[in-house]
Design a protein around this motif. Structure first.
Motif, mmCIF file in Angstrom:
data_model
loop_
_atom_site.group_PDB
_atom_site.id
_atom_site.type_symbol
_atom_site.label_atom_id
_atom_site.label_comp_id
_atom_site.label_asym_id
_atom_site.label_seq_id
_atom_site.Cartn_x
_atom_site.Cartn_y
_atom_site.Cartn_z
ATOM 1 N N ASP A 1 0.823 -1.199 0.000
ATOM 2 C CA ASP A 1 0.000 0.000 0.000
ATOM 3 C C ASP A 1 0.863 1.256 0.000
ATOM 4 N N VAL A 2 0.481 2.184 -0.856
ATOM 5 C CA VAL A 2 1.130 3.492 -0.890
ATOM 6 C C VAL A 2 0.277 4.495 -0.126
ATOM 7 N N TRP A 3 -1.031 4.437 -0.391
ATOM 8 C CA TRP A 3 -1.991 5.345 0.249
ATOM 9 C C TRP A 3 -3.297 4.582 0.378
ATOM 10 N N SER A 4 -3.684 4.237 1.600
ATOM 11 C CA SER A 4 -4.782 3.305 1.816
ATOM 12 C C SER A 4 -6.156 3.958 1.891
ATOM 13 N N GLU A 5 -6.202 5.288 1.861
ATOM 14 C CA GLU A 5 -7.495 5.956 1.967
ATOM 15 C C GLU A 5 -8.059 6.250 0.578
ATOM 16 N N ALA B 1 1.425 19.458 -3.100
ATOM 17 C CA ALA B 1 2.526 18.553 -2.759
ATOM 18 C C ALA B 1 3.455 19.200 -1.743
ATOM 19 N N GLU B 2 3.676 20.486 -1.883
ATOM 20 C CA GLU B 2 4.556 21.198 -0.954
ATOM 21 C C GLU B 2 3.990 21.195 0.463
ATOM 22 N N LYS B 3 2.671 21.096 0.577
ATOM 23 C CA LYS B 3 2.029 21.132 1.887
ATOM 24 C C LYS B 3 1.898 19.753 2.526
ATOM 25 N N GLY B 4 1.706 18.717 1.685
ATOM 26 C CA GLY B 4 1.326 17.464 2.318
ATOM 27 C C GLY B 4 1.803 16.166 1.719
ATOM 28 N N SER B 5 2.606 16.181 0.650
ATOM 29 C CA SER B 5 3.053 14.908 0.089
ATOM 30 C C SER B 5 4.514 14.986 -0.353
ATOM 31 N N PRO B 6 5.423 14.576 0.519
ATOM 32 C CA PRO B 6 6.847 14.591 0.162
ATOM 33 C C PRO B 6 7.167 13.748 -1.069
ATOM 34 N N LEU B 7 6.470 12.614 -1.238
ATOM 35 C CA LEU B 7 6.730 11.772 -2.408
ATOM 36 C C LEU B 7 6.288 12.476 -3.685
ATOM 37 N N ALA B 8 5.100 13.061 -3.670
ATOM 38 C CA ALA B 8 4.624 13.777 -4.856
ATOM 39 C C ALA B 8 5.559 14.928 -5.200
ATOM 40 N N LEU B 9 6.070 15.606 -4.181
ATOM 41 C CA LEU B 9 6.968 16.738 -4.422
ATOM 42 C C LEU B 9 8.233 16.280 -5.157
ATOM 43 N N PHE C 1 -2.519 9.104 -5.882
ATOM 44 C CA PHE C 1 -2.264 7.934 -5.049
ATOM 45 C C PHE C 1 -3.592 7.237 -4.780
ATOM 46 N N HIS C 2 -3.597 5.921 -4.915
ATOM 47 C CA HIS C 2 -4.810 5.162 -4.622
ATOM 48 C C HIS C 2 -4.427 3.723 -4.336
ATOM 49 N N GLY C 3 -4.514 3.325 -3.068
ATOM 50 C CA GLY C 3 -4.142 1.965 -2.712
ATOM 51 C C GLY C 3 -2.673 1.706 -3.006
ATOM 52 N N ARG C 4 -2.417 0.729 -3.866
ATOM 53 C CA ARG C 4 -1.038 0.410 -4.248
ATOM 54 C C ARG C 4 -0.602 1.137 -5.517
ATOM 55 N N GLN C 5 -1.447 1.986 -6.020
ATOM 56 C CA GLN C 5 -1.153 2.657 -7.281
ATOM 57 C C GLN C 5 -0.583 4.059 -7.090
ATOM 58 N N VAL C 6 0.402 4.364 -7.914
ATOM 59 C CA VAL C 6 0.867 5.736 -8.097
ATOM 60 C C VAL C 6 0.647 6.040 -9.573
ATOM 61 N N LEU C 7 -0.165 7.032 -9.857
ATOM 62 C CA LEU C 7 -0.466 7.386 -11.241
ATOM 63 C C LEU C 7 0.155 8.739 -11.548
ATOM 64 N N VAL C 8 0.904 8.786 -12.622
ATOM 65 C CA VAL C 8 1.648 9.998 -12.971
ATOM 66 C C VAL C 8 1.229 10.469 -14.362
ATOM 67 N N THR C 9 0.892 11.749 -14.450
ATOM 68 C CA THR C 9 0.540 12.363 -15.731
ATOM 69 C C THR C 9 1.643 13.332 -16.127
ATOM 70 N N GLN C 10 2.046 13.262 -17.381
ATOM 71 C CA GLN C 10 3.069 14.173 -17.885
ATOM 72 C C GLN C 10 2.468 15.148 -18.891
ATOM 73 N N ASP C 11 3.267 16.128 -19.306
ATOM 74 C CA ASP C 11 2.766 17.192 -20.175
ATOM 75 C C ASP C 11 2.740 16.821 -21.654
ATOM 76 N N VAL D 1 12.333 6.897 -8.018
ATOM 77 C CA VAL D 1 11.964 7.816 -6.938
ATOM 78 C C VAL D 1 11.009 7.134 -5.959
ATOM 79 N N VAL D 2 9.991 6.459 -6.493
ATOM 80 C CA VAL D 2 9.007 5.792 -5.632
ATOM 81 C C VAL D 2 9.679 4.702 -4.797
ATOM 82 N N ARG D 3 10.516 3.896 -5.435
ATOM 83 C CA ARG D 3 11.179 2.796 -4.734
ATOM 84 C C ARG D 3 12.095 3.318 -3.621
ATOM 85 N N GLU D 4 12.882 4.332 -3.925
ATOM 86 C CA GLU D 4 13.808 4.879 -2.935
ATOM 87 C C GLU D 4 13.060 5.509 -1.763
#
Length: 221
Positions: free
Chosen positions: A45-49, A59-67, A80-90, A105-108
Motif C-alpha cells: 500500500d502506498v496510500w490506503s485511503e 505537494a509542498e504542503k502534504g506529500s513529500p513523495l509527490a513533491l 495515489f490510490h491503494g497500491r497505485q501511483v499514477l503519474v501524468t506528464q505534459d 523515486v518511488v522505490r527509494e
C-alpha cells in the motif's frame, strides 16, 4: 525489427522499469488509456485511503513523495490510490526515460520509510478543482476504458464554473462520430455521475486527427 521495438515506447518503458526492480520493492509500470498517463503498481500500500489527486502546490504542503515526482521533468499531476501511483506528464517527456525515473523515486522513497502523505492532509482545493476530481474519476473508470477499444481517449483540459472542457485523442480525434460520442456517451455519463456539471464542451482540433476510428462522413448510422 524485434518485438519490443514493434510495441513502442510504452512497452519499452515497462520493460526498462522491470529490469531495475529489486527484491525489496517491486513496481510494475503499465500505460494508461491516456498516453500521457502511466500507472505504477507497487507491491504494498502506498496510500490506503480515498483516491488522492495532488498538484505541485498541494505537494509542498502534504506529500513529500509527490513533491519529489514533480521535480522530474514533465510531471504535471500525481495520484495515489491503494497500491497505485499514477503519474501524468505534459506530453513532451519520453516514457522510456520518465517511467524509469518515477520508479526509482518511488522505490527509494518508500524503501527509506519516508512519509508518502502527511497525516491528516487534505488538499486545499477550489470548487472547480473538486469538480474536476469528480469528473476525472468518471473519465478514468467509465469513459476511457470504453472508448479505448476504438483507440480513443478523453482528457480534461479545464473546468470553468460548472462547465467541463475536454479534448478527444487517438481514434476519437477527427472521428466522424465524435459528436455522437460526446453527446450520447461522454457528456451523458459525466452528467449522470456528476449532476452539478452543466455542460461538457469539446475543445478538440478534429481537423488534425491522424488516425480517426471513423472517417468524417463515414460514421455509422
Amino acid at each position: 525489427m524485434g518485438l519490443a521495438a514493434d510495441r513502442g515506447p510504452a512497452y519499452k518503458a515497462t520493460r526498462n522499469l522491470e529490469a531495475t526492480m529489486t527484491d525489496q520493492i517491486r513496481i510494475t509500470a503499465q500505460p494508461d488509456t491516456n498516453p500521457n498517463r502511466f500507472q505504477f503498481l507497487v507491491d504494498r500500500d502506498v496510500w490506503s485511503e480515498h483516491i488522492l489527486f495532488v498538484d505541485r502546490a498541494n505537494a509542498e504542503k502534504g506529500s513529500p513523495l509527490a513533491l519529489k515526482l514533480f521535480d522530474l521533468s514533465g510531471v504535471v499531476r500525481v495520484e495515489f490510490h491503494g497500491r497505485q501511483v499514477l503519474v501524468t506528464q505534459d506530453g513532451n517527456a519520453d516514457w522510456t526515460i520518465l517511467a524509469k525515473e518515477v520508479g526509482g523515486v518511488v522505490r527509494e522513497h518508500i524503501g527509506a520509510g519516508e512519509t508518502v502523505v502527511v497525516e491528516g492532509f487534505e488538499p486545499d482545493l477550489t470548487d472547480e478543482e473538486k469538480l474536476r476530481i469528480k469528473v476525472q474519476v468518471v473519465v478514468d473508470k467509465e469513459i476511457n476504458p470504453g472508448i479505448a477499444m476504438h483507440g480513443g481517449f478523453v482528457t480534461i483540459l479545464d473546468v470553468q464554473g460548472q462547465k467541463v472542457f475536454i479534448k478527444m485523442g487517438g481514434g476519437c480525434q477527427g472521428c466522424g462520430s465524435a459528436d455522437v460520442t460526446l453527446k450520447q456517451g461522454v457528456e451523458r455519463m459525466i452528467r449522470d455521475n456528476v449532476p452539478e456539471v452543466e455542460a461538457v464542451l469539446d475543445s478538440t482540433d478534429h481537423a488534425s486527427g491522424l488516425n480517426p476510428y471513423y472517417q468524417p462522413g463515414a460514421a455509422p448510422m
